[in-house]
Design an enzyme around this catalytic site. Structure first.
Site, PDB file in Angstrom:
ATOM      1  N   GLY A   1      12.919 -22.162 -51.572  1.00 16.74           N
ATOM      2  CA  GLY A   1      11.963 -21.439 -51.122  1.00 16.74           C
ATOM      3  C   GLY A   1      10.476 -21.665 -51.728  1.00 16.74           C
ATOM      4  O   GLY A   1      10.188 -22.116 -52.610  1.00 16.74           O
ATOM      5  N   ALA A   2       9.578 -21.586 -50.461  1.00 17.79           N
ATOM      6  CA  ALA A   2       8.419 -22.123 -50.883  1.00 17.79           C
ATOM      7  C   ALA A   2       7.541 -21.775 -51.909  1.00 17.79           C
ATOM      8  O   ALA A   2       6.997 -22.251 -52.549  1.00 17.79           O
ATOM      9  CB  ALA A   2       7.301 -22.011 -49.462  1.00 17.79           C
TER      10      ALA A   2
ATOM     11  N   ARG B   1       9.380 -32.004 -52.313  1.00 16.47           N
ATOM     12  CA  ARG B   1      10.160 -31.497 -51.035  1.00 16.47           C
ATOM     13  C   ARG B   1       8.949 -32.014 -50.336  1.00 16.47           C
ATOM     14  O   ARG B   1       7.776 -31.365 -50.294  1.00 16.47           O
ATOM     15  CB  ARG B   1      10.385 -30.251 -51.208  1.00 16.47           C
ATOM     16  CG  ARG B   1      11.777 -29.902 -51.992  1.00 16.47           C
ATOM     17  CD  ARG B   1      12.631 -28.754 -51.437  1.00 16.47           C
ATOM     18  NE  ARG B   1      13.397 -29.023 -50.402  1.00 16.47           N
ATOM     19  CZ  ARG B   1      13.525 -27.645 -49.697  1.00 16.47           C
ATOM     20  NH1 ARG B   1      13.759 -26.538 -50.492  1.00 16.47           N
ATOM     21  NH2 ARG B   1      14.198 -27.636 -48.737  1.00 16.47           N
TER      22      ARG B   1
ATOM     23  N   CYS C   1      17.956 -17.379 -44.034  1.00 17.55           N
ATOM     24  CA  CYS C   1      17.677 -17.966 -44.926  1.00 17.55           C
ATOM     25  C   CYS C   1      17.274 -17.204 -46.082  1.00 17.55           C
ATOM     26  O   CYS C   1      17.651 -15.975 -46.019  1.00 17.55           O
ATOM     27  CB  CYS C   1      16.720 -19.199 -44.821  1.00 17.55           C
ATOM     28  SG  CYS C   1      16.495 -20.378 -46.010  1.00 17.55           S
TER      29      CYS C   1
ATOM     30  N   SER D   1      14.148 -15.772 -48.286  1.00 16.94           N
ATOM     31  CA  SER D   1      12.559 -15.877 -48.605  1.00 16.94           C
ATOM     32  C   SER D   1      12.219 -14.916 -49.447  1.00 16.94           C
ATOM     33  O   SER D   1      12.624 -13.709 -49.300  1.00 16.94           O
ATOM     34  CB  SER D   1      11.872 -15.715 -47.158  1.00 16.94           C
ATOM     35  OG  SER D   1      10.573 -15.007 -47.536  1.00 16.94           O
TER      36      SER D   1
ATOM     37  N   ASP E   1       7.458 -21.842 -44.676  1.00 15.92           N
ATOM     38  CA  ASP E   1       7.323 -22.858 -45.509  1.00 15.92           C
ATOM     39  C   ASP E   1       5.886 -23.412 -45.098  1.00 15.92           C
ATOM     40  O   ASP E   1       5.153 -23.850 -46.023  1.00 15.92           O
ATOM     41  CB  ASP E   1       8.319 -24.056 -45.237  1.00 15.92           C
ATOM     42  CG  ASP E   1       9.654 -23.592 -46.058  1.00 15.92           C
ATOM     43  OD1 ASP E   1       9.734 -23.838 -47.233  1.00 15.92           O
ATOM     44  OD2 ASP E   1      10.276 -22.929 -45.192  1.00 15.92           O
TER      45      ASP E   1
ATOM     46  N   LYS F   1      -0.062 -20.961 -47.288  1.00 17.26           N
ATOM     47  CA  LYS F   1       0.876 -21.792 -46.658  1.00 17.26           C
ATOM     48  C   LYS F   1       0.524 -22.509 -45.542  1.00 17.26           C
ATOM     49  O   LYS F   1       1.313 -23.232 -44.836  1.00 17.26           O
ATOM     50  CB  LYS F   1       2.071 -20.921 -46.318  1.00 17.26           C
ATOM     51  CG  LYS F   1       3.138 -20.377 -47.604  1.00 17.26           C
ATOM     52  CD  LYS F   1       4.190 -19.655 -47.145  1.00 17.26           C
ATOM     53  CE  LYS F   1       4.998 -19.385 -48.472  1.00 17.26           C
ATOM     54  NZ  LYS F   1       6.134 -18.616 -48.181  1.00 17.26           N
TER      55      LYS F   1
HETATM   56  C1  RUB Z   1      13.753 -21.879 -47.467  1.00 17.39           C
HETATM   57  C2  RUB Z   1      12.936 -21.159 -46.483  1.00 17.39           C
HETATM   58  C3  RUB Z   1      12.265 -19.847 -46.624  1.00 17.39           C
HETATM   59  C4  RUB Z   1      10.806 -20.081 -46.894  1.00 17.39           C
HETATM   60  C5  RUB Z   1       9.929 -19.114 -47.324  1.00 17.39           C
HETATM   61  O1  RUB Z   1      14.315 -22.919 -47.431  1.00 17.39           O
HETATM   62  O2  RUB Z   1      12.996 -21.599 -45.263  1.00 17.39           O
HETATM   63  O3  RUB Z   1      12.285 -19.106 -45.565  1.00 17.39           O
HETATM   64  O4  RUB Z   1      10.721 -21.436 -48.000  1.00 17.39           O
HETATM   65  O5  RUB Z   1      10.330 -18.507 -48.761  1.00 17.39           O
HETATM   66  P1  RUB Z   1      14.944 -23.881 -48.671  1.00 17.39           P
HETATM   67  P2  RUB Z   1       9.330 -17.940 -49.694  1.00 17.39           P
HETATM   68  O6  RUB Z   1      15.995 -23.035 -49.123  1.00 17.39           O
HETATM   69  O7  RUB Z   1      15.397 -24.945 -48.000  1.00 17.39           O
HETATM   70  O8  RUB Z   1      13.663 -24.134 -49.737  1.00 17.39           O
HETATM   71  O9  RUB Z   1       9.214 -16.598 -48.949  1.00 17.39           O
HETATM   72  O10 RUB Z   1      10.083 -17.545 -50.941  1.00 17.39           O
HETATM   73  O11 RUB Z   1       8.250 -18.622 -49.755  1.00 17.39           O
END
Ligand code: RUB
Length: 308
Positions: A19-20, A61, A130, A132, A199, A235
């Protein structure tokens, strides 16, 4: 490199940290470890070590501008501090700066969650994809505000981050169902709102998020369901200002099929772009803004100069 920094990089690559936001936060923590443990005797040696860590973290990444933006800001701050201060004082200033950035991430996420919670209609069916942390925080905030709603989390092959979402929401007392990615259309027919994370967001207001997000957005449009993305302004991907596309991470095919028959080719793109026209709005730390405005608001708030 310090072994804890090497471990953070390894955990980011393997998705143990995913997650980003989590990735960006972990990379800032890695820089604190570098500053606290450096054995460099001169400021120039220290900056070389710091820049090396920054560089390795940045590419851990490929599709993560939030991490890249924060790491770059940290390197600029470190270089400026090293010019003006003794080595000991520069390291101290850098540690405080990184801690301040982490704190700001927290307070931005809190503000964003408050705006996002307002979006959830009472008795709604919310779809998400996913994992987030931004989206789960919004839903948990909405629950705390006593809103009544149900969530369907799509499992998100091949790494099943949707399970993490489902567990987190269930642990917070939210009514959540896990469904296979192929069931998106079926659930969309009864949905009220789709909420996903991001992301990367491009200058055109397109959203880069987990593979499957664009399908979800198209189906939402077909069914007249609102589609929102929750993302901090950091982002925004500045390189897209000049037409460079955000790189889409392609992961190990073994995540899809460990031992496939010889002649079967496997592709495993981790992310994809969803066009701005399918997005009703971005939930950010400064409020809910239309996708076409994201660029203007992000560049102004982040102090990104145009044409540089
Ligand atoms: C995670 C993903 C999330 C974003 C946002 O992909 O696509 O929707 O990163 O996350 P992966 P957040 O599991 O491949 O990292 O809101 O936590 O920043």
């Amino acid at each position: 490199m310090h072994r804890e920094v090497t471990k953070i990089i390894k955990d980011i690559k393997s998705l143990k940290i995913q997650g980003a936001r989590n990735v960006a936060k972990a990379s800032l923590k890695a820089l604190i470890i570098v500053a606290k443990n450096s054995k460099a005797k001169t400021t120039s040696d220290f900056i070389r070590e710091f820049a090396d860590a920054e560089d390795k973290l940045s590419v851990s990444r490929p599709t993560e501008p939030m991490m890249r933006n924060l790491l770059r800001e940290s390197l600029i701050f470190a270089e400026e501090s090293a010019k003006k201060k003794t080595l000991v004082m520069a390291k101290k200033a850098i540690v405080s700066h990184e801690k301040m950035l982490i704190k700001k991430m927290e307070s931005d996420a809190e503000k964003l969650a408050t705006y996002g919670a307002k979006l959830i209609p009472d008795n709604a069916l919310v779809l998400t994809h996913c994992h987030s942390s931004t989206v789960t925080r919004i839903l948990i905030t909405a629950k705390k505000l006593k809103k009544k709603f149900k969530v369907v989390s799509f499992e998100t092959r091949p790494r099943y981050q949707g399970r993490k979402t489902a567990k987190e929401l269930a642990d917070s007392g939210i009514d959540v169902t896990l469904a296979v990615d192929g069931a998106m259309e079926m659930f969309m027919r009864k949905a009220d709102i789709v909420l996903v994370g991001a992301d990367s967001i491009t200058s055109r207001g397109d959203l880069i998020n987990k593979i499957g997000t664009s399908t979800l957005a198209h189906i939402a449009k077909m069914n007249d369901v609102s589609f929102y993305c929750a993302a901090e302004l950091s982002k925004y991907s500045p390189k897209t200002m000049f037409g460079t596309r955000e790189e889409i991470e392609e992961r190990d095919p073994k995540e899809v099929w460990e031992r496939p028959p010889k002649k079967v080719k496997i592709r495993n793109p981790a992310f994809e772009a969803t066009a701005a026209k399918y997005i009703n709005g971005f939930v950010t730390e400064v409020g809910i803004i239309p996708s076409q405005s994201f660029f203007a608001v992000a560049t102004e708030k982040l102090g990104i100069k145009l044409y540089e």
